[in-house]
Design a protein around this motif. Structure first.
Motif, PDB file in Angstrom:
ATOM      1  N   SER A 122       0.862  -1.190   0.000  1.00  0.00           N
ATOM      2  CA  SER A 122       0.000   0.000   0.000  1.00  0.00           C
ATOM      3  C   SER A 122       0.890   1.228   0.000  1.00  0.00           C
ATOM      4  O   SER A 122       2.042   1.190   0.461  1.00  0.00           O
ATOM      5  N   THR A 162      -9.786  -4.387  -4.316  1.00  0.00           N
ATOM      6  CA  THR A 162      -9.503  -2.956  -4.160  1.00  0.00           C
ATOM      7  C   THR A 162      -8.173  -2.726  -3.465  1.00  0.00           C
ATOM      8  O   THR A 162      -7.664  -1.606  -3.455  1.00  0.00           O
ATOM      9  N   GLU A 163      -7.618  -3.765  -2.880  1.00  0.00           N
ATOM     10  CA  GLU A 163      -6.338  -3.682  -2.179  1.00  0.00           C
ATOM     11  C   GLU A 163      -5.693  -5.058  -2.158  1.00  0.00           C
ATOM     12  O   GLU A 163      -6.307  -6.058  -2.540  1.00  0.00           O
ATOM     13  N   TYR A 164      -4.435  -5.105  -1.710  1.00  0.00           N
ATOM     14  CA  TYR A 164      -3.707  -6.373  -1.635  1.00  0.00           C
ATOM     15  C   TYR A 164      -4.412  -7.338  -0.686  1.00  0.00           C
ATOM     16  O   TYR A 164      -4.770  -6.976   0.436  1.00  0.00           O
ATOM     17  N   THR A 223      -0.618  -0.291  -7.026  1.00  0.00           N
ATOM     18  CA  THR A 223      -1.859   0.202  -6.421  1.00  0.00           C
ATOM     19  C   THR A 223      -2.673   0.992  -7.429  1.00  0.00           C
ATOM     20  O   THR A 223      -3.908   1.022  -7.351  1.00  0.00           O
ATOM     21  N   LYS A 283      -6.658   0.584  -8.522  1.00  0.00           N
ATOM     22  CA  LYS A 283      -7.537   1.750  -8.601  1.00  0.00           C
ATOM     23  C   LYS A 283      -8.190   1.840  -9.974  1.00  0.00           C
ATOM     24  O   LYS A 283      -9.393   2.099 -10.091  1.00  0.00           O
TER      25      LYS A 283
END
Length: 368
Positions: A134, A227-229, A351, A355
């Motif tokens: 992140s 939406t994220e790791y 990231t 997105k």
């Protein structure tokens, strides 16, 4: 005899603790870059590389898993009989009087360990790739190290590949004219965006030599909710998606990145300029330069790794540790060829792909 630098290892799986490997498929994967003779053993891990260095010793090692501590002792106790074992890295930082900390844990666990090490007073840190998962973590890590003037290098090992530097020097000298486009391919069952794709994405940023500004990304099917790791540190490919992406850089370079688990194993960089192009296949260990002569004919030549006596003879983790020692002795001034700042650009792209995917794969600004 000069100073011996005390290193602590956090995380003891293969990349940290593996012994030299004989020739074979895995050896070729880890170390074809060692060049001829191809029959010699492959030096792939942090411990194996440090064992070759006269001015470095593993003074302490740490992992949460007792079996991994036992395995490390079984492999390396004869090399470093005085090394102390720990199950808590904070205890190790307080007790072991380390010069360098190596962080080889799962990708998403790097941040707090690096920050705690910076605050504990180690002189240098080598963190495995990717730097973080992140932007918040990446920014915290870099801020902590820069505040203490502690050099931070990240294990994108090709940053210390002599051929990488020879190619980039040629581009800087105008061998292909102004670099305009990069096409990068990452294939194989472990073509995972965060885990192995970071090497190729770092290669893109290494040659682009500029900050990424915008990306678009399309994840492989089945990852629309990402939406994220959400990975597990690279253990299972299904926990880390492949991706097709476009990357725009502040100097006008555009990069096309194709990461696919259903493609043939390997990685390829294609660097295209106004007067020529360079194709670099990591597994083959050399690159090809193609230009057009005055008569309009295509001319190809091989770009071999630099020979003995070149400026870039040392490579991989050995070069990384040598560089960290030099930077730490100079008070933290100077920039590593595998710096945390450069690795931050990779995290921006990763990231940014997430997105963009959530925005219908449209072009988005990279996160800061």
């Amino acid at each position: 005899m000069g100073k011996t630098y005390r290193v602590g290892l956090v995380g003891l799986r293969g990349i940290a603790s593996g012994v030299p490997q004989p020739p074979g498929p895995r050896a070729a994967y880890l170390g074809r870059k060692v060049g001829p003779p191809f029959g010699r053993e492959i030096i792939g891990s942090h411990a194996a590389c440090m064992a070759l260095m006269e001015n470095v010793e593993v003074a302490a090692y740490c992992d949460l898993v007792p079996e991994l501590l036992d395995e490390f002792a079984g492999k390396w106790a004869s090399t470093w009989p005085e090394a102390k074992r720990f199950e808590d890295y904070r205890t190790m930082l307080a007790a072991a009087e380390l010069d360098i900390l190596t962080v080889a844990t799962s990708d998403h666990r790097h941040a707090d360990i690096v920050i705690d090490a910076a605050n504990a007073g180690v002189k240098a840190i080598l963190c495995e790739k990717p730097l973080a998962t992140s932007m918040e973590d990446a920014n915290r890590m870099i801020a902590a190290c820069e505040q203490k003037a502690i050099p931070l290098s990240v294990g994108h090992t090709r940053a210390w590949d002599p051929l990488y530097h020879k190619i980039r020097d040629g581009i800087r000298d105008g061998d292909i004219g102004r670099l305009s486009s990069i096409i990068a391919i990452q294939g194989g069952a472990r073509a995972m965006m965060f885990r192995n794709g970071t090497h190729v994405l770092h290669g893109i940023t290494f040659f682009a030599e500029a900050a990424p500004t915008h990306v678009s990304g399309l994840l492989e099917e089945g990852y629309d909710s990402w939406t994220e790791y959400r990975g597990d540190g690279g253990k299972l490919p299904e926990n880390d998606p492949a991706v097709s992406g476009l990357i725009l850089f502040s100097n006008g370079v555009r990069a096309h990145y194709e990461c696919s688990k259903t493609s043939i194993d390997g990685s390829l960089l294609h660097l295209i300029g106004a007067k020529g192009e360079i194709e670099y296949n990591y597994a083959e260990g050399f690159a090809t330069l193609r230009t057009v002569n005055d008569s309009g004919s295509s001319v190809k030549e091989l770009i071999h790794p630099p020979g003995i006596g070149s400026s870039y003879q040392t490579m991989g983790y050995i070069a990384a540790y040598e560089e960290l020692i030099s930077l730490s002795e100079s008070g933290g001034t100077g920039q590593s060829v595998g710096s945390g700042r450069d690795a931050r650009r990779v995290v921006q792209i990763l990231t940014g792909f997430l997105k963009s995917h959530q925005a219908g794969s449209g072009l988005v600004e990279v996160p800061e």
